[in-house]
Design a protein around this motif. Structure first.
Motif, PDB file in Angstrom:
ATOM      1  N   SER A 129       0.982  -1.267   0.000  1.00  0.00           N
ATOM      2  CA  SER A 129      -0.091   0.052   0.050  1.00  0.00           C
ATOM      3  C   SER A 129       0.958   1.411   0.014  1.00  0.00           C
ATOM      4  CB  SER A 129      -0.935  -0.054   1.276  1.00  0.00           C
ATOM      5  OG  SER A 129      -1.460   1.262   1.265  1.00  0.00           O
ATOM      6  N   GLN A 130       0.904   1.992  -1.073  1.00  0.00           N
ATOM      7  CA  GLN A 130       1.589   3.262  -1.242  1.00  0.00           C
ATOM      8  C   GLN A 130       2.940   3.315  -0.779  1.00  0.00           C
ATOM      9  OE1 GLN A 130      -1.162   5.890   1.161  1.00  0.00           O
ATOM     10  NE2 GLN A 130      -2.534   5.927  -0.398  1.00  0.00           N
ATOM     11  N   ALA A 131       3.717   2.345  -1.392  1.00  0.00           N
ATOM     12  CA  ALA A 131       4.935   1.954  -1.143  1.00  0.00           C
ATOM     13  C   ALA A 131       6.025   3.121  -1.238  1.00  0.00           C
ATOM     14  CB  ALA A 131       5.595   0.960  -1.646  1.00  0.00           C
ATOM     15  N   GLU A 132       5.824   3.899  -2.101  1.00  0.00           N
ATOM     16  CA  GLU A 132       6.931   4.875  -2.267  1.00  0.00           C
ATOM     17  C   GLU A 132       6.460   5.959  -1.295  1.00  0.00           C
ATOM     18  OE1 GLU A 132       7.264   6.177  -6.579  1.00  0.00           O
ATOM     19  OE2 GLU A 132       7.875   4.203  -7.032  1.00  0.00           O
ATOM     20  N   PHE A 134       1.055  11.766  -5.153  1.00  0.00           N
ATOM     21  CA  PHE A 134       1.878  10.654  -6.056  1.00  0.00           C
ATOM     22  C   PHE A 134       3.027  11.435  -6.735  1.00  0.00           C
ATOM     23  CE2 PHE A 134      -1.997   8.110  -5.460  1.00  0.00           C
ATOM     24  CZ  PHE A 134      -1.495   6.938  -4.760  1.00  0.00           C
ATOM     25  N   GLY A 135       2.692  12.815  -7.083  1.00  0.00           N
ATOM     26  CA  GLY A 135       3.586  13.409  -7.935  1.00  0.00           C
ATOM     27  C   GLY A 135       4.944  14.000  -7.218  1.00  0.00           C
ATOM     28  N   ARG A 156     -14.672  16.617  -4.263  1.00  0.00           N
ATOM     29  CA  ARG A 156     -13.723  15.826  -5.124  1.00  0.00           C
ATOM     30  C   ARG A 156     -12.591  16.373  -5.878  1.00  0.00           C
ATOM     31  NH1 ARG A 156     -16.638  12.636 -10.375  1.00  0.00           N
ATOM     32  NH2 ARG A 156     -14.695  11.698 -11.094  1.00  0.00           N
ATOM     33  N   GLU A 157     -12.737  17.752  -6.222  1.00  0.00           N
ATOM     34  CA  GLU A 157     -11.512  18.398  -7.060  1.00  0.00           C
ATOM     35  C   GLU A 157     -10.535  18.428  -5.751  1.00  0.00           C
ATOM     36  OE1 GLU A 157     -10.503  21.988 -10.040  1.00  0.00           O
ATOM     37  OE2 GLU A 157     -11.781  22.297  -8.056  1.00  0.00           O
ATOM     38  N   LYS A 158     -10.657  18.748  -4.701  1.00  0.00           N
ATOM     39  CA  LYS A 158      -9.799  19.133  -3.552  1.00  0.00           C
ATOM     40  C   LYS A 158      -9.033  17.742  -3.430  1.00  0.00           C
ATOM     41  CE  LYS A 158     -11.711  23.490  -1.751  1.00  0.00           C
ATOM     42  NZ  LYS A 158     -12.258  23.996  -0.557  1.00  0.00           N
ATOM     43  N   ARG A 159      -9.702  16.837  -3.171  1.00  0.00           N
ATOM     44  CA  ARG A 159      -9.214  15.706  -2.962  1.00  0.00           C
ATOM     45  C   ARG A 159      -8.349  14.998  -4.125  1.00  0.00           C
ATOM     46  NH1 ARG A 159      -9.383  10.003  -2.986  1.00  0.00           N
ATOM     47  NH2 ARG A 159      -9.221   8.716  -1.209  1.00  0.00           N
ATOM     48  N   ASN A 160      -8.834  15.354  -5.436  1.00  0.00           N
ATOM     49  CA  ASN A 160      -7.877  14.837  -6.578  1.00  0.00           C
ATOM     50  C   ASN A 160      -6.724  15.585  -6.603  1.00  0.00           C
ATOM     51  OD1 ASN A 160      -9.630  12.769  -7.520  1.00  0.00           O
ATOM     52  ND2 ASN A 160     -10.795  14.130  -8.554  1.00  0.00           N
ATOM     53  N   LEU A 161      -6.780  16.946  -6.369  1.00  0.00           N
ATOM     54  CA  LEU A 161      -5.632  17.818  -5.987  1.00  0.00           C
ATOM     55  C   LEU A 161      -4.451  17.215  -5.151  1.00  0.00           C
ATOM     56  CD1 LEU A 161      -6.964  21.430  -6.148  1.00  0.00           C
ATOM     57  CD2 LEU A 161      -5.230  20.633  -7.885  1.00  0.00           C
ATOM     58  N   ALA A 162      -5.087  16.817  -4.085  1.00  0.00           N
ATOM     59  CA  ALA A 162      -4.120  16.299  -2.900  1.00  0.00           C
ATOM     60  C   ALA A 162      -3.722  15.083  -3.232  1.00  0.00           C
ATOM     61  CB  ALA A 162      -5.103  16.022  -1.716  1.00  0.00           C
ATOM     62  N   LYS A 163      -4.406  14.004  -3.864  1.00  0.00           N
ATOM     63  CA  LYS A 163      -3.811  12.577  -4.359  1.00  0.00           C
ATOM     64  C   LYS A 163      -2.846  13.124  -5.486  1.00  0.00           C
ATOM     65  CE  LYS A 163      -5.562   8.301  -6.386  1.00  0.00           C
ATOM     66  NZ  LYS A 163      -6.786   7.681  -6.662  1.00  0.00           N
ATOM     67  N   THR A 164      -3.265  13.989  -6.413  1.00  0.00           N
ATOM     68  CA  THR A 164      -2.397  14.107  -7.624  1.00  0.00           C
ATOM     69  C   THR A 164      -0.875  14.561  -7.001  1.00  0.00           C
ATOM     70  OG1 THR A 164      -3.783  14.787  -9.168  1.00  0.00           O
ATOM     71  CG2 THR A 164      -1.615  15.532  -9.706  1.00  0.00           C
ATOM     72  N   ILE A 165      -0.800  15.729  -6.102  1.00  0.00           N
ATOM     73  CA  ILE A 165       0.403  16.058  -5.481  1.00  0.00           C
ATOM     74  C   ILE A 165       1.070  15.022  -4.746  1.00  0.00           C
ATOM     75  CG2 ILE A 165       1.506  17.777  -4.246  1.00  0.00           C
ATOM     76  CD1 ILE A 165      -0.838  19.448  -4.762  1.00  0.00           C
TER      77      ILE A 165
END
Length: 732
Positions: free
Chosen positions: A492-495, A546-547, A535-544
């Motif tokens: 789960s989310q190793a990196e 992992f990025g 939804r957009e705020k959660r997607n923003l957090a998720k994108t950053i």
């Protein structure tokens, strides 16, 4: 300060001896060759080295090798009179193997080299009809017995009981140390073709990769032999024969079979391979980077384990394959029809020629033409696009999904292009690709490349399982063997857990220690309580989330979410604010790149960079990403090795590993015994949880793994950790 050969050589090899010299030459044939009489290494001119990154890297490796050369050593002698090339054929093969075996055991302390535990060195190589599994046969086996002696075995019945026993006795002898060049391939083919068990104890390809130079494309035996041993290009005659044969028979090189090579050409080639492998191992032992021993030893373990995984293979659903090919062809046809419908009233060949300067244009739009596609997109969007590659198309599809592109024709056209490309790739790469490589037992056996990436992340080919789409349409091609069931274990989310460990950020560590949802928690930290509900705020957090490990900046946020650069910078600042230690870690890694400090992971992998102003931003991102991606990948690798050992000791014949993809490990377990499934799953999860702490004892970040089960790879279900069955609403 101006760059001269002298200071360039000193930068590459600070302790370069004074009894030798490096000189430039415009004669390409002379590059990286040693003039023995004057102890001079010939290299390309300075301008060639400075303006070609690949040449600069080769120059650096050649100079380091030259700096350590022992000019009195016979290691660099390659004339026929300096080599002892032995052969055995037919009924003499078994006796020749036994004699070689006896020589190795009794020659220790003399011409036969030994390792620290007094195991006799023996280098090995085989030649097969082709590299693929099927339509193949073993042509010859070779052994390097000392620095100058090689024995070739060929033209015999490998299934003869006496030959098979002699080979098996030799390969199973614990008093011998077997050295290969890409031994996973050779040992796998020996098992597949002749049921001979062989092992990899040392491997010059992996040794060079782990201990000397991780760069892709540098581990070929011929290249290393020329660079480190001043060996002639001993395979030139073979290559020339292959090209001539293909020209005469009007066939592509990929269809060439090695049993078409005259034996008098093939055998000396293999014998020199054996001697080069033997000598290179000695050279690499002296040049190996301090601190690289651990990761090299684990890659040797992995070579033997992944050989077995390749032999296990994955079951292909041949009936579904037939259905899928038809389905994909229909989907491509439908997408093409949508493309044609838009192009019919937009495409104008005369206007296209006038606007682009093209001399000709087809009456009908050709989606395979990048120039025509760019023009069509410009007409539909009202502005030019810089390219039509996969990245640009992904951006346009994201803009369609977000509503930024709302022109109906543009939406239909872009979605249709996306579908044509996606389903065409599915058809060609996976459906037809797997049909091409499936074996007679309906199993697909890819090649796992332990040396395939510079960070250490595993890669694979034939087919590429690491890039297999998540879409169940494709993953369902691979199914559990009848009577067996899949068990998939996934970190789960190793990196991100590795990032928390390396940065020592209290907030990020706390999220994992408390078992919270990372994306929900970070969204709330960035945007206030309840931020994750947007939804957009959660997607923003998720994108950053992992990025961040890949150097994702404001421009990518702006592009993906339609934000201004100012807004995007503010969003990233909001991400860093509650996790300042992550920012410190990233900034520290950027400074290390600027200073040229070593880029070494906790487990001893090292990246080498030639630092230039033009490449600095990319190199800084690599300095950030390498320790994260590499360590996460190595945790999966080390877990897999331990899981393999556990299965061999406790469940041999009842469970087996069939593949691994990034942070997940896929097993097959005999079906019908939920208790056995549960015990195996719990132990494997425990192994994966404990592996990071085993190798990084001060790790305070918990690592967890999920378990899924099922019969189709694309339709796995969470494992109920109470019953050993699929989790359902009833038993959850």
């Amino acid at each position: 300060m101006s760059v001269t050969f002298d200071n360039l050589v000193r930068a590459v090899a600070p302790d370069f001896p004074t009894d030798r010299e490096v000189k430039a030459s415009r004669d390409v044939v002379s590059w990286y060759k040693v003039v023995w009489s004057s102890r001079v290494l010939m290299v390309p001119p300075l301008n060639v080295v400075r303006n070609n990154m690949r040449e600069l890297e080769r120059f650096a490796e050649a100079v380091r090798a030259f700096a350590t050369m022992d000019f009195s050593s016979p290691m660099y002698k390659w004339d026929a009179c300096d080599l002892n090339l032995q052969q055995a054929t037919g009924h003499d093969v078994a006796a020749a193997i036994d004699q070689a075996h006896h020589y190795l055991l009794t020659g220790r302390g003399g011409a036969v080299r030994t390792d620290a535990t007094n195991r006799a060195w023996v280098s090995c190589d085989i030649e097969t009809r082709r590299v693929e599994w099927e339509d193949n046969k073993l042509l010859s086996v070779g052994f390097g017995l000392n620095d100058n002696t090689a024995l070739a075995l060929f033209d015999c019945d490998w299934k003869s009981p006496s030959i098979h026993k002699a080979l098996q006795d030799l390969f199973r002898d614990p008093e011998l140390m077997f050295i290969w060049q890409n031994g996973k391939f050779d040992c796998g083919r020996l098992k597949w073709l002749e049921d001979i068990d062989a092992r990899v104890d040392q491997d010059t390809m992996l040794q060079h990769y782990a201990c000397i130079n991780e760069k892709q494309g540098t581990h070929d035996l011929k290249d290393m032999g020329q660079l480190y041993l001043q060996a002639p290009a001993w395979d030139d005659e073979l290559d020339q024969y292959k090209r001539e044969w293909c020209r005469q028979h009007k066939k592509p090189l990929k269809e060439f079979m090695y049993d078409d090579v005259p034996i008098e050409t093939l055998i000396p080639y293999m014998q020199r391979d054996c001697i080069a492998t033997y000598r290179l191992h000695d050279v690499f032992n002296k040049l190996a980077r301090p601190g690289s021993e651990f990761i090299y030893s684990q890659l040797i373990r992995a070579s033997n384990v992944y050989m077995q995984i390749e032999l296990n293979g994955q079951r292909l659903d041949v009936e579904y394959l037939e259905e899928l090919e038809y389905d994909l062809e229909q989907r491509i046809s439908e997408a093409q029809a949508r493309l044609d419908a838009v192009a019919e009233h937009i495409w104008n060949p005369e206007l296209y020629k006038q606007m682009t300067g093209a001399k000709s244009a087809s009456d009908k739009f050709k989606p395979t033409s990048p120039k025509q596609l760019k023009w069509m997109l410009q007409e539909l969007l009202g502005y030019p696009v810089p390219s039509t590659d996969a990245t640009m198309l992904a951006t346009l599809l994201a803009e369609v999904e977000s509503g930024k592109i709302d022109n109906p024709d543009a939406k239909d056209f872009i979605e249709a292009i996306g579908d044509v490309r996606k389903y065409s790739k599915y058809l060609e790469t996976y459906a037809l690709g797997m049909r091409d490589v499936v074996c007679r037992d309906h199993r697909v056996r890819c090649t796992f490349n332990l040396h395939g990436t510079e960070t250490g992340r595993l890669s694979s080919s034939g087919p590429n399982m690491q890039n297999i789409p998540r879409n169940k349409l494709i993953k369902n091609l691979l199914v559990a063997t009848p009577g067996w069931k899949f068990l998939q274990l996934d970190y789960s989310q190793a990196e991100l857990r590795v990032l928390a460990m390396l940065s020592e950020d209290p907030a990020l560590i706390k999220i994992y220690q408390e078992g919270k949802d990372l994306h929900d928690t970070v969204a709330d930290m960035m945007f206030g309580e309840g931020g994750h509900l947007d939804r957009e705020k959660r997607n923003l957090a998720k994108t950053i989330n992992f990025g961040i490990a890949y150097g994702r900046g404001p421009s990518s946020i702006a592009e993906k979410f339609g934000k201004s650069m100012a807004e995007s910078r503010q969003i990233i600042e909001q991400w860093f604010k509650p996790m300042p230690k992550v920012r410190e870690f990233i900034n520290k890694r950027r400074r290390m790149a600027i200073k040229g400090e070593p880029c070494v992971t906790l487990l001893g992998r090292q990246r080498h960079f030639v630092i230039t102003n033009e490449a600095m931003h990319h190199i800084q991102n690599e300095y950030i990403n390498t320790p994260i991606q590499s360590l996460a990948s190595d945790f999966t690798l080390l877990s897999l090795l331990s899981i393999h050992d556990y299965i061999e000791e406790n469940w041999k014949g009842k469970a087996r590993i069939t593949t691994s993809v990034h942070d997940s490990i896929l097993l097959e377990v005999v079906d019908g015994d939920p208790e056995m499934m549960l015990e195996i799953a719990k132990t494997c999860i425990q192994i994966m949880s404990e592996t990071p702490l085993k190798y990084v004892p001060d790790c305070v970040v918990p690592f967890t793994a999920d378990a899924e089960v099922g019969y189709k790879w694309g339709e796995l279900t969470e494992l109920d950790m109470q019953t050993g069955l699929e989790k359902t609403d009833e038993n959850s």
